[in-house]
Design a protein around this motif. Structure first.
Motif, PDB file in Angstrom:
ATOM      1  N   UNK A  35      37.611 -60.817  43.482  1.00 32.28           N
ATOM      2  CA  UNK A  35      36.417 -59.982  43.566  1.00 32.28           C
ATOM      3  C   UNK A  35      35.453 -60.302  42.420  1.00 32.28           C
ATOM      4  N   UNK A  36      35.981 -60.400  41.213  1.00 31.87           N
ATOM      5  CA  UNK A  36      35.144 -60.721  40.054  1.00 31.87           C
ATOM      6  C   UNK A  36      34.523 -62.114  40.193  1.00 31.87           C
ATOM      7  N   UNK A  37      35.322 -63.093  40.606  1.00 37.26           N
ATOM      8  CA  UNK A  37      34.820 -64.462  40.755  1.00 37.26           C
ATOM      9  C   UNK A  37      33.756 -64.538  41.844  1.00 37.26           C
ATOM     10  N   UNK A  38      33.980 -63.856  42.971  1.00 37.53           N
ATOM     11  CA  UNK A  38      32.980 -63.859  44.048  1.00 37.53           C
ATOM     12  C   UNK A  38      31.666 -63.252  43.583  1.00 37.53           C
ATOM     13  N   UNK A  39      31.745 -62.152  42.865  1.00 37.35           N
ATOM     14  CA  UNK A  39      30.525 -61.524  42.350  1.00 37.35           C
ATOM     15  C   UNK A  39      29.803 -62.456  41.388  1.00 37.35           C
ATOM     16  N   UNK A  40      30.561 -63.092  40.492  1.00 38.29           N
ATOM     17  CA  UNK A  40      29.949 -64.002  39.525  1.00 38.29           C
ATOM     18  C   UNK A  40      29.364 -65.237  40.194  1.00 38.29           C
ATOM     19  N   UNK A  44      25.569 -66.319  39.855  1.00 41.49           N
ATOM     20  CA  UNK A  44      25.210 -67.689  39.467  1.00 41.49           C
ATOM     21  C   UNK A  44      24.174 -68.259  40.434  1.00 41.49           C
ATOM     22  N   UNK A  45      24.356 -68.010  41.717  1.00 43.38           N
ATOM     23  CA  UNK A  45      23.388 -68.463  42.713  1.00 43.38           C
ATOM     24  C   UNK A  45      22.039 -67.791  42.537  1.00 43.38           C
ATOM     25  N   UNK A  46      22.066 -66.489  42.215  1.00 40.71           N
ATOM     26  CA  UNK A  46      20.814 -65.774  41.979  1.00 40.71           C
ATOM     27  C   UNK A  46      20.065 -66.360  40.784  1.00 40.71           C
ATOM     28  N   UNK A  47      20.795 -66.688  39.727  1.00 38.98           N
ATOM     29  CA  UNK A  47      20.167 -67.249  38.520  1.00 38.98           C
ATOM     30  C   UNK A  47      19.550 -68.615  38.842  1.00 38.98           C
ATOM     31  N   UNK A  70      19.734 -59.403  39.193  1.00 35.18           N
ATOM     32  CA  UNK A  70      20.835 -60.089  38.507  1.00 35.18           C
ATOM     33  C   UNK A  70      21.437 -59.182  37.432  1.00 35.18           C
ATOM     34  N   UNK A  71      20.577 -58.504  36.690  1.00 32.02           N
ATOM     35  CA  UNK A  71      21.073 -57.595  35.660  1.00 32.02           C
ATOM     36  C   UNK A  71      21.920 -56.483  36.270  1.00 32.02           C
ATOM     37  N   UNK A  72      21.488 -55.951  37.400  1.00 31.61           N
ATOM     38  CA  UNK A  72      22.242 -54.916  38.092  1.00 31.61           C
ATOM     39  C   UNK A  72      23.590 -55.450  38.571  1.00 31.61           C
ATOM     40  N   UNK A  73      23.587 -56.666  39.099  1.00 28.61           N
ATOM     41  CA  UNK A  73      24.830 -57.275  39.569  1.00 28.61           C
ATOM     42  C   UNK A  73      25.795 -57.519  38.408  1.00 28.61           C
ATOM     43  N   UNK A  74      25.284 -57.963  37.270  1.00 27.08           N
ATOM     44  CA  UNK A  74      26.131 -58.152  36.087  1.00 27.08           C
ATOM     45  C   UNK A  74      26.700 -56.825  35.611  1.00 27.08           C
ATOM     46  N   UNK A  75      25.881 -55.784  35.656  1.00 26.56           N
ATOM     47  CA  UNK A  75      26.378 -54.452  35.288  1.00 26.56           C
ATOM     48  C   UNK A  75      27.519 -54.031  36.210  1.00 26.56           C
TER      49      UNK A  75
END
Length: 114
Positions: A35-40, A44-47, A70-75
């Motif tokens: 789950x963490x890797x998929x989110x990251x 990464x694609x968004x960046x 991206x900031x929201x997704x990182x949060x």
């Protein structure tokens, strides 16, 4: 005699941090790790998309909205990781008598909230 499984029923599925020869390490379940890797990977694609937007001179407001996303997704990744950390690592270390983990947790939470 009480077994480790009886003391820490969550350990097998969501054990987080343990001390090893090279320091503390995380030991997440495969589901949590995936789950963490998929989110990251999505982040990464968004960046990369933001970089492309800048290269194409896309309107600034549109880029800023993508940065906010991206900031929201990182949060979200941080919240998920913090939840698992608190439910496993922190509890385990407190049960072992290591109350220094509370100071560590508070310092980390202060960094996350900046």
């Amino acid at each position: 005699m009480v077994t480790e499984q009886a003391v820490h029923p969550h350990q097998e599925e969501s054990a987080c941090c343990s001390s090893g020869e090279t320091g503390r390490k995380s030991h997440h379940s495969e589901q949590t790790k995936n789950s963490l890797i998929n989110r990251l990977n999505r982040i990464e694609g968004q960046v990369r998309g933001i970089k492309g937007m800048i290269e194409k001179d896309v309107y600034c407001d549109d880029i800023l909205n993508q940065i906010a996303s991206v900031q929201s997704a990182l949060n979200g990744v941080g919240k998920l990781l913090l939840e698992h950390h608190m439910k496993s690592c922190v509890i385990d270390r407190i049960q072992e008598g290591d109350t220094e983990v509370l100071s560590e947790l508070l310092a980390t939470m202060n960094k996350l909230m900046k």
